[in-house]
Design a protein around this motif. Structure first.
Motif, PDB file in Angstrom:
ATOM      1  N   ARG B  31       0.844  -1.186   0.000  1.00  0.00           N
ATOM      2  CA  ARG B  31       0.000   0.000   0.000  1.00  0.00           C
ATOM      3  C   ARG B  31       0.887   1.246   0.000  1.00  0.00           C
ATOM      4  O   ARG B  31       0.520   2.280  -0.558  1.00  0.00           O
ATOM      5  N   HIS B  32       2.050   1.148   0.642  1.00  0.00           N
ATOM      6  CA  HIS B  32       2.963   2.293   0.697  1.00  0.00           C
ATOM      7  C   HIS B  32       3.908   2.340  -0.480  1.00  0.00           C
ATOM      8  O   HIS B  32       4.093   3.370  -1.091  1.00  0.00           O
ATOM      9  N   PHE B  33       4.505   1.219  -0.775  1.00  0.00           N
ATOM     10  CA  PHE B  33       5.550   1.215  -1.807  1.00  0.00           C
ATOM     11  C   PHE B  33       4.985   1.079  -3.212  1.00  0.00           C
ATOM     12  O   PHE B  33       5.664   1.344  -4.179  1.00  0.00           O
ATOM     13  N   GLY B  34       3.736   0.620  -3.307  1.00  0.00           N
ATOM     14  CA  GLY B  34       3.169   0.349  -4.626  1.00  0.00           C
ATOM     15  C   GLY B  34       3.584  -1.037  -5.085  1.00  0.00           C
ATOM     16  O   GLY B  34       4.622  -1.562  -4.662  1.00  0.00           O
ATOM     17  N   LEU B  35       2.753  -1.627  -5.953  1.00  0.00           N
ATOM     18  CA  LEU B  35       3.027  -2.993  -6.414  1.00  0.00           C
ATOM     19  C   LEU B  35       4.331  -3.074  -7.202  1.00  0.00           C
ATOM     20  O   LEU B  35       4.961  -4.114  -7.291  1.00  0.00           O
ATOM     21  N   LYS B  36       4.733  -1.908  -7.754  1.00  0.00           N
ATOM     22  CA  LYS B  36       5.954  -1.872  -8.545  1.00  0.00           C
ATOM     23  C   LYS B  36       7.148  -2.338  -7.711  1.00  0.00           C
ATOM     24  O   LYS B  36       8.105  -2.893  -8.221  1.00  0.00           O
ATOM     25  N   HIS B  37       7.066  -2.052  -6.409  1.00  0.00           N
ATOM     26  CA  HIS B  37       8.187  -2.392  -5.537  1.00  0.00           C
ATOM     27  C   HIS B  37       7.845  -3.532  -4.588  1.00  0.00           C
ATOM     28  O   HIS B  37       8.279  -3.534  -3.442  1.00  0.00           O
ATOM     29  N   ILE B  38       7.110  -4.488  -5.083  1.00  0.00           N
ATOM     30  CA  ILE B  38       6.684  -5.593  -4.218  1.00  0.00           C
ATOM     31  C   ILE B  38       7.887  -6.351  -3.641  1.00  0.00           C
ATOM     32  O   ILE B  38       7.835  -6.830  -2.517  1.00  0.00           O
ATOM     33  N   GLU B  39       9.002  -6.365  -4.395  1.00  0.00           N
ATOM     34  CA  GLU B  39      10.188  -7.065  -3.888  1.00  0.00           C
ATOM     35  C   GLU B  39      10.694  -6.440  -2.600  1.00  0.00           C
ATOM     36  O   GLU B  39      11.179  -7.133  -1.715  1.00  0.00           O
ATOM     37  N   ILE B  40      10.585  -5.103  -2.517  1.00  0.00           N
ATOM     38  CA  ILE B  40      11.037  -4.440  -1.278  1.00  0.00           C
ATOM     39  C   ILE B  40      10.189  -4.935  -0.114  1.00  0.00           C
ATOM     40  O   ILE B  40      10.702  -5.290   0.947  1.00  0.00           O
ATOM     41  N   ALA B  41       8.884  -4.987  -0.324  1.00  0.00           N
ATOM     42  CA  ALA B  41       7.982  -5.461   0.729  1.00  0.00           C
ATOM     43  C   ALA B  41       8.343  -6.891   1.117  1.00  0.00           C
ATOM     44  O   ALA B  41       8.419  -7.224   2.302  1.00  0.00           O
ATOM     45  N   GLU B  42       8.601  -7.722   0.104  1.00  0.00           N
ATOM     46  CA  GLU B  42       8.935  -9.125   0.392  1.00  0.00           C
ATOM     47  C   GLU B  42      10.245  -9.234   1.183  1.00  0.00           C
ATOM     48  O   GLU B  42      10.350 -10.044   2.106  1.00  0.00           O
ATOM     49  N   ASP B  43      11.224  -8.383   0.814  1.00  0.00           N
ATOM     50  CA  ASP B  43      12.499  -8.413   1.546  1.00  0.00           C
ATOM     51  C   ASP B  43      12.284  -8.014   3.004  1.00  0.00           C
ATOM     52  O   ASP B  43      12.821  -8.634   3.915  1.00  0.00           O
ATOM     53  N   ILE B  44      11.523  -6.949   3.196  1.00  0.00           N
ATOM     54  CA  ILE B  44      11.307  -6.440   4.553  1.00  0.00           C
ATOM     55  C   ILE B  44      10.603  -7.491   5.410  1.00  0.00           C
ATOM     56  O   ILE B  44      10.999  -7.751   6.548  1.00  0.00           O
ATOM     57  N   ILE B  45       9.593  -8.123   4.855  1.00  0.00           N
ATOM     58  CA  ILE B  45       8.836  -9.122   5.632  1.00  0.00           C
ATOM     59  C   ILE B  45       9.694 -10.374   5.862  1.00  0.00           C
ATOM     60  O   ILE B  45       9.703 -10.932   6.953  1.00  0.00           O
ATOM     61  N   GLY B  46      10.447 -10.757   4.839  1.00  0.00           N
ATOM     62  CA  GLY B  46      11.333 -11.915   4.988  1.00  0.00           C
ATOM     63  C   GLY B  46      12.336 -11.671   6.114  1.00  0.00           C
ATOM     64  O   GLY B  46      12.554 -12.522   6.979  1.00  0.00           O
ATOM     65  N   ASP B  47      12.904 -10.459   6.122  1.00  0.00           N
ATOM     66  CA  ASP B  47      13.868 -10.083   7.148  1.00  0.00           C
ATOM     67  C   ASP B  47      13.211 -10.075   8.531  1.00  0.00           C
ATOM     68  O   ASP B  47      13.803 -10.482   9.528  1.00  0.00           O
ATOM     69  N   THR B  48      11.962  -9.623   8.575  1.00  0.00           N
ATOM     70  CA  THR B  48      11.229  -9.577   9.851  1.00  0.00           C
ATOM     71  C   THR B  48      11.090 -10.976  10.443  1.00  0.00           C
ATOM     72  O   THR B  48      11.321 -11.187  11.633  1.00  0.00           O
TER      73      THR B  48
END
Lengths: 113, 419
Positions: B31-48
Motif C-alpha cells: 500500500r505504501h511502496f506500490g506494487l511496482k516495488h513488491i520485492e522491497i515489501a517481500e524483503d522487509i517481511i522476509g527479514d522480519t
C-alpha cells in the motif's frame, strides 16, 4: 462442425401443458446435449399465452397471435453443434415434444460474418 | 535441551504466523511502496521473520507475537524509507520518488490491514494471467508459500513454478492496481476472477494430484481463509462469495474421510460418514442459507447445492435433486468432470443401462475417469467390458494410488469371472 437450429412447434395452444415428468425429461435431454459439449445456444421459449403475439402484415394490418391461420405455432428453439444433419436429427428424436403431438424442424445455420 | 524445546515451539508458532500474517503484511507494505516495488515489501517481511526466528529462539516468544512482528516490520520499513530518502536528497539530488507520496506511518491495525489484504487479493487475481500461474501467484503472495512448496503441491519442479511466477509477477508489478480500500469498479471488474481463483485453489487441494495429505489440507484451508476475508466485507461478500464458501465448507467436511491410509482417494460410497466434520457441515449450512437470500443461482450455488445433498446420505430423493443440479450446472458451463458426474447421477436415478448410453455419448475416450465410470457401470451386467474399461483407465491414470485401486478392481472382477 456445423450448427443446426431446432425449431419446436406444437399443434394447438391446448397442448402446452407438459407434466412435471415431461419437463424433467426435456431438461435431461437438453443437459444431455450440453454434456456432449454440443449445445451452442440453449435458446428461448416463445410465449404461448394469448395476447403475447401479434403478426404484422402488409398494409398496416396487425392481427393477434400467430395462430389465426396456421394450426401450428412456434414454441421455442435451441442451436446445437454436430458433424452432420443426421446426427442432429438423431438428437432431436429423443426430445419428449412428440408425446405432446409437437414436431421439431432441424435447420442448418449459415452464420453471418 | 530446554533451548531446543523452546526453538521447536517458536518455530512451529512462526510457521503458523507466517501463513496467517505474511500476506497481510505484504499487502500493508505494498500500500505504501506500490506494487511496482513488491520485492522491497517481500524483503522487509522476509527479514522480519528471520529476526523473529533468531530473537524468539534466544529470548523466548513475546507475549503478543503478531504485534511483535508488526512492530519490527514497521521499523524495517521506516529504515528502508530513511535510506531511500537520504539517497534521493543527498546523493541523487533532484531525483523524485516515482510513486505518489506514501501515507505517513505504517499502520498494522484493524481496517487498514483488512482493506489492504482485500485489495491485494484483487491485485493478484488479474484476468490477464493464465490459470496455472494465477494460482501459483496467489499461493506465493497471499499465502506465503515458498517456491518449493508450490512445486510440491503441483507435483512439478521448481523451475516450472518459477517460470509460471515470473510472467505473473511482471504483470503484477506493471499493473496500475492501487492497494487501497477497494472501489466499486475494481470489484465489479475482478470479483468473478477472484472467486474463480479461490475456487481453483481449493480444488487444487481437494482434488490434488499429490498424495501428501498435509499439503492438500493446507491448500483447502488457505482458500477458505481468503474466501472468509471476502465474505467479511459488505462489497465483496456477495451471495456468490457466500455460496463458494458454503461449497468449500461442505467439501472440506469430507477431507479426512476421503483419504485412505496410503493417501489414496476413498470413494464417496465407501467413506465412513462418522469421519465427516459436523462443524464444517454446520458452517456450510450457515453460509448456504445466506447465499440463498436473493434470487441469483451462480455456478457456486449449484455446486454447493450438490455438496449439500452429499452431506445427507440418507435423504429421500437425493439423487433426483442432484441430477437436476448437474443438469443446471452443465447448462451454465461445460466441463468433462461435470458431464461425468451427471452421468453417474443418471445411473442412480434411471439405472446403469441408461447411464451407459448417456456416458457413451460423451466420447471422452482419453479421460481416465470416463473409463472408470464405464467400468463401474458395466460391472454387474458385463464384467468383460468392465475389465476392458478399467484397464484403459489404468493406462490413462498417472496417480499411483488411483492405479492400485483400479488394479484391485480388475483383479476382483477377474476372480469372479474365472470362478
Amino acid at each position: 462442425m456445423k450448427e443446426f437450429m431446432f425449431i419446436f412447434r406444437l399443434k394447438d395452444i391446448g397442448d402446452f401443458k407438459p407434466t412435471a415428468e415431461q419437463i424433467q425429461e426435456r431438461l435431461n435431454w437438453l443437459a444431455g446435449i450440453a454434456a456432449q459439449n454440443k449445445l451452442v445456444d440453449q435458446g428461448n421459449t416463445l410465449s404461448p399465452f394469448p395476447g403475447s403475439a401479434k403478426t404484422v402484415r402488409p398494409g398496416d394490418v396487425v392481427t393477434d397471435g400467430p395462430y389465426t391461420e396456421i394450426k401450428e405455432f412456434l414454441v421455442g428453439y435451441i442451436i446445437v453443434r454436430t458433424e452432420t444433419i443426421d446426427e442432429a436429427v438423431e438428437m432431436a428424436k429423443e426430445n419428449p415434444i412428440f408425446k405432446l403431438g409437437g414436431n421439431i424442424e432441424v435447420r442448418e445455420v449459415i452464420k453471418r460474418k | 535441551m530446554i533451548l531446543n524445546g523452546k526453538q521447536l515451539n517458536s518455530n512451529g508458532l512462526l510457521s503458523e504466523l507466517f501463513r496467517q500474517e505474511y500476506g497481510k503484511m505484504i499487502a500493508v507494505l505494498c500500500r505504501h511502496f506500490g506494487l511496482k516495488h513488491i520485492e522491497i515489501a517481500e524483503d522487509i517481511i522476509g527479514d522480519t521473520f528471520l529476526k523473529a526466528s533468531e530473537h524468539w529462539a534466544a529470548n523466548g516468544v513475546p507475549e503478543n507475537p503478531a504485534a511483535w512482528l508488526y512492530t519490527v516490520a514497521r521499523n524495517n520499513a521506516k529504515d528502508h524509507l530513511k535510506r531511500v530518502t537520504l539517497f534521493e536528497t543527498k546523493i541523487a539530488g533532484n531525483l523524485k520518488p516515482d510513486e505518489a507520496a506514501p501515507e505517513p506511518g505504517f499502520e498494522f491495525a484493524g481496517e487498514h490491514i483488512s482493506d489492504s489484504q482485500l485489495a491485494m487479493i484483487f491485485a493478484v487475481c488479474d484476468p490477464g494471467n493464465s490459470t496455472e500461474s494465477q494460482i501459483c501467484l496467489a499461493l506465493q503472495i497471499l499465502c506465503g508459500f515458498k517456491v518449493e512448496e508450490i512445486a510440491n503441491a503441483f507435483l512439478t519442479n521448481i523451475e516450472t513454478i518459477k517460470k509460471r511466477l515470473q510472467r505473473a509477477r511482471t504483470s503484477l508489478r506493471n499493473s496500475h492496481f492501487q492497494i487501497k480500500a477497494l472501489s466499486g469498479p475494481d470489484i465489479s471488474q475482478r470479483l468473478d476472477r477472484v472467486l474463480k481463483t479461490l475456487y481453483l485453489l481449493f480444488n487444487e487441494g481437494y482434488f490434488s494430484k499429490t498424495n501428501d495429505h498435509l499439503i492438500r489440507n493446507e491448500l483447502c484451508a488457505e482458500a477458505i481463509r481468503l474466501t472468509l476475508v471476502l465474505t467479511e466485507n459488505p462489497l465483496t461478500g456477495t451471495v456468490q462469495t457466500k455460496a463458494l464458501l458454503a461449497l468449500m465448507c461442505y467439501q472440506s467436511s469430507r477431507l479426512d474421510a476421503r483419504t485412505g491410509n496410503s493417501g489414496e482417494i476413498v470413494l464417496f460410497d465407501e467413506q465412513d460418514p462418522t469421519l465427516w466434520d459436523k462443524d464444517l457441515i454446520e458452517k456450510g449450512n450457515y453460509y448456504f442459507v445466506l447465499a440463498c437470500q436473493g434470487n441469483q443461482a451462480s455456478k457456486y450455488h449449484i455446486e454447493a447445492g450438490i455438496a449439500y445433498w452429499h452431506t445427507n446420505p440418507a435423504a429421500v430423493n437425493k439423487w433426483p435433486h442432484i441430477l437436476q443440479l448437474y443438469n443446471q450446472l452443465i447448462l451454465i458451463e461445460y466441463s468433462p468432470v461435470t458431464a461425468l458426474n451427471r452421468a453417474f447421477a443418471i445411473s442412480k436415478v434411471y439405472g446403469h443401462e441408461k447411464a451407459i448410453m448417456e456416458t457413451a455419448k460423451l466420447k471422452l475416450t482419453g479421460n481416465d475417469q470416463y473409463h472408470k465410470l464405464l467400468g463401474f457401470l458395466y460391472e454387474t451386467t458385463d464384467p468383460g467390458e468392465a475389465i476392458g474399461h478399467y484397464r484403459k483407465a489404468v493406462q490413462l491414470t498417472r496417480a499411483k494410488a488411483a492405479k492400485r485401486v483400479l488394479e484391485k478392481k480388475i483383479e476382483q472382477l477377474e476372480n469372479k469371472n474365472g470362478g
